[in-house]
Write a protein that holds these residues in place. Structure first.
Motif, PDB file in Angstrom:
ATOM      1  N   THR A 170       0.827  -1.203   0.000  1.00  0.00           N
ATOM      2  CA  THR A 170       0.000   0.000   0.000  1.00  0.00           C
ATOM      3  C   THR A 170       0.860   1.251   0.000  1.00  0.00           C
ATOM      4  OG1 THR A 170      -1.678  -1.231   1.226  1.00  0.00           O
ATOM      5  CG2 THR A 170      -1.881   1.174   1.209  1.00  0.00           C
ATOM      6  N   ASP A 228      -5.540  -7.163  -6.280  1.00  0.00           N
ATOM      7  CA  ASP A 228      -4.177  -7.249  -5.752  1.00  0.00           C
ATOM      8  C   ASP A 228      -4.105  -6.877  -4.275  1.00  0.00           C
ATOM      9  OD1 ASP A 228      -4.637  -4.537  -5.803  1.00  0.00           O
ATOM     10  OD2 ASP A 228      -2.921  -4.025  -7.068  1.00  0.00           O
ATOM     11  N   THR A 229      -5.252  -6.966  -3.582  1.00  0.00           N
ATOM     12  CA  THR A 229      -5.324  -6.478  -2.201  1.00  0.00           C
ATOM     13  C   THR A 229      -5.893  -7.529  -1.253  1.00  0.00           C
ATOM     14  OG1 THR A 229      -5.644  -4.211  -2.996  1.00  0.00           O
ATOM     15  CG2 THR A 229      -6.262  -4.661  -0.713  1.00  0.00           C
ATOM     16  N   GLU A 250      -6.583  -2.929   4.955  1.00  0.00           N
ATOM     17  CA  GLU A 250      -6.217  -3.667   3.761  1.00  0.00           C
ATOM     18  C   GLU A 250      -4.723  -3.527   3.474  1.00  0.00           C
ATOM     19  OE1 GLU A 250      -7.265  -0.522   0.223  1.00  0.00           O
ATOM     20  OE2 GLU A 250      -8.944  -1.594   1.163  1.00  0.00           O
ATOM     21  N   LYS A 274      -2.208  -3.930   0.129  1.00  0.00           N
ATOM     22  CA  LYS A 274      -1.973  -4.194  -1.289  1.00  0.00           C
ATOM     23  C   LYS A 274      -0.705  -5.033  -1.442  1.00  0.00           C
ATOM     24  CE  LYS A 274      -1.290  -1.818  -5.712  1.00  0.00           C
ATOM     25  NZ  LYS A 274      -1.179  -0.507  -6.394  1.00  0.00           N
ATOM     26  N   ASP A 296       1.580  -6.125  -4.656  1.00  0.00           N
ATOM     27  CA  ASP A 296       1.765  -5.999  -6.094  1.00  0.00           C
ATOM     28  C   ASP A 296       3.207  -6.335  -6.461  1.00  0.00           C
ATOM     29  OD1 ASP A 296       1.103  -5.503  -8.672  1.00  0.00           O
ATOM     30  OD2 ASP A 296       0.836  -3.342  -8.464  1.00  0.00           O
TER      31      ASP A 296
END
Length: 244
Positions: free
Chosen positions: A80, A180-181, A209, A211, A213
């Motif tokens: 994130t 992607d989370t 949350e 992320k 990636d």
């Protein structure tokens, strides 16, 4: 009979030499693939690469490897707001790996695998300082752990009218993957010593949350479940680039 015995001995010797050559070739290829993957993904350590199937040399002639397993420890994905998120153990099984004639590129038709993120690492995505959830009430998430049955136990410390509650509060939360989370959502909300708090304010603490990636080769998150020491994630992908 003597000629037959000689022929059998020759066949056994040639077979042994072929197996030896095949194993030497696959060991060399695994090392080369691991070094190239480390360079391409800018990894801190060399990954484990295991090429399955026998014989290896006939697969090379065909230009495609049936099955390649890759293991990466302490992989840093992009999280994130660009922050790094550490994946302790990323394992991927690549199928149908086609490679170019000069071995400069390799692409897997499909890939499946697993990844794990510790609760301590995931906790970084939660708010790390007391936040007001109602007049005179502040709260913060101080711990994550296995809640059983695929749930995460979220532990919250609260202060009401200047006094910290004697016991931390806890809720069971559902963890799920959306794109992607990884999202953590409380199944129910804690009670702050009888003080009413708006749901949105409470969920600003309990729900969060993370992320994930930039996984190797473009593999994607698939499913997630709470485990004993952290969250266990399934990953998958198609046309996954291992090199080039």
């Amino acid at each position: 009979m003597r000629a037959l015995r000689i022929l059998l001995v020759v066949v056994v010797i040639l077979g042994g030499l072929f197996v030896l050559a095949d194993r030497l070739a696959v060991n060399f290829a695994e090392g080369e693939a691991a070094d190239k993957l480390r360079t391409n993904e800018n990894l801190a350590a060399t990954p484990d690469v295991s090429i399955k199937g026998f014989p290896f040399l006939t697969q090379v002639v065909g230009g495609e490897l049936d099955d390649v397993e890759v293991g990466i420890q302490d992989y840093e994905a992009v999280g994130t707001e660009g922050r790094k998120i550490r994946i302790d153990d990323l394992q991927a099984n690549m199928r149908g790996v086609e490679f170019s004639g000069d071995y400069s590129s390799a692409i897997a038709s499909t890939a499946t695998g697993t990844a794990s993120i510790t609760y301590a690492e995931l906790l970084k995505a939660a708010k790390s300082e007391p936040t007001q959830v109602a007049p005179g009430v502040t709260a913060e998430v101080v711990g994550l752990s296995d809640g059983g049955n695929g749930k995460i136990k979220v532990t919250v410390e609260a202060t009401v009218l200047g006094t910290k509650l004697p016991q931390p509060l806890s809720v069971l939360s559902t963890v799920a993957v959306e794109g992607d989370t990884v999202r953590v959502h409380a199944d129910s909300l804690p009670s702050f010593g009888g003080v009413q708090a708006a749901e949105n304010e409470v969920r600003s603490i309990t729900d969060f949350e993370q992320k994930i990636d930039d996984l190797p080769g473009g593999i994607q998150l698939d499913k997630v479940e709470a485990g004993k020491n952290g969250v266990d994630i399934s990953v998958k992908g198609s046309n996954v680039r291992l090199a080039g």
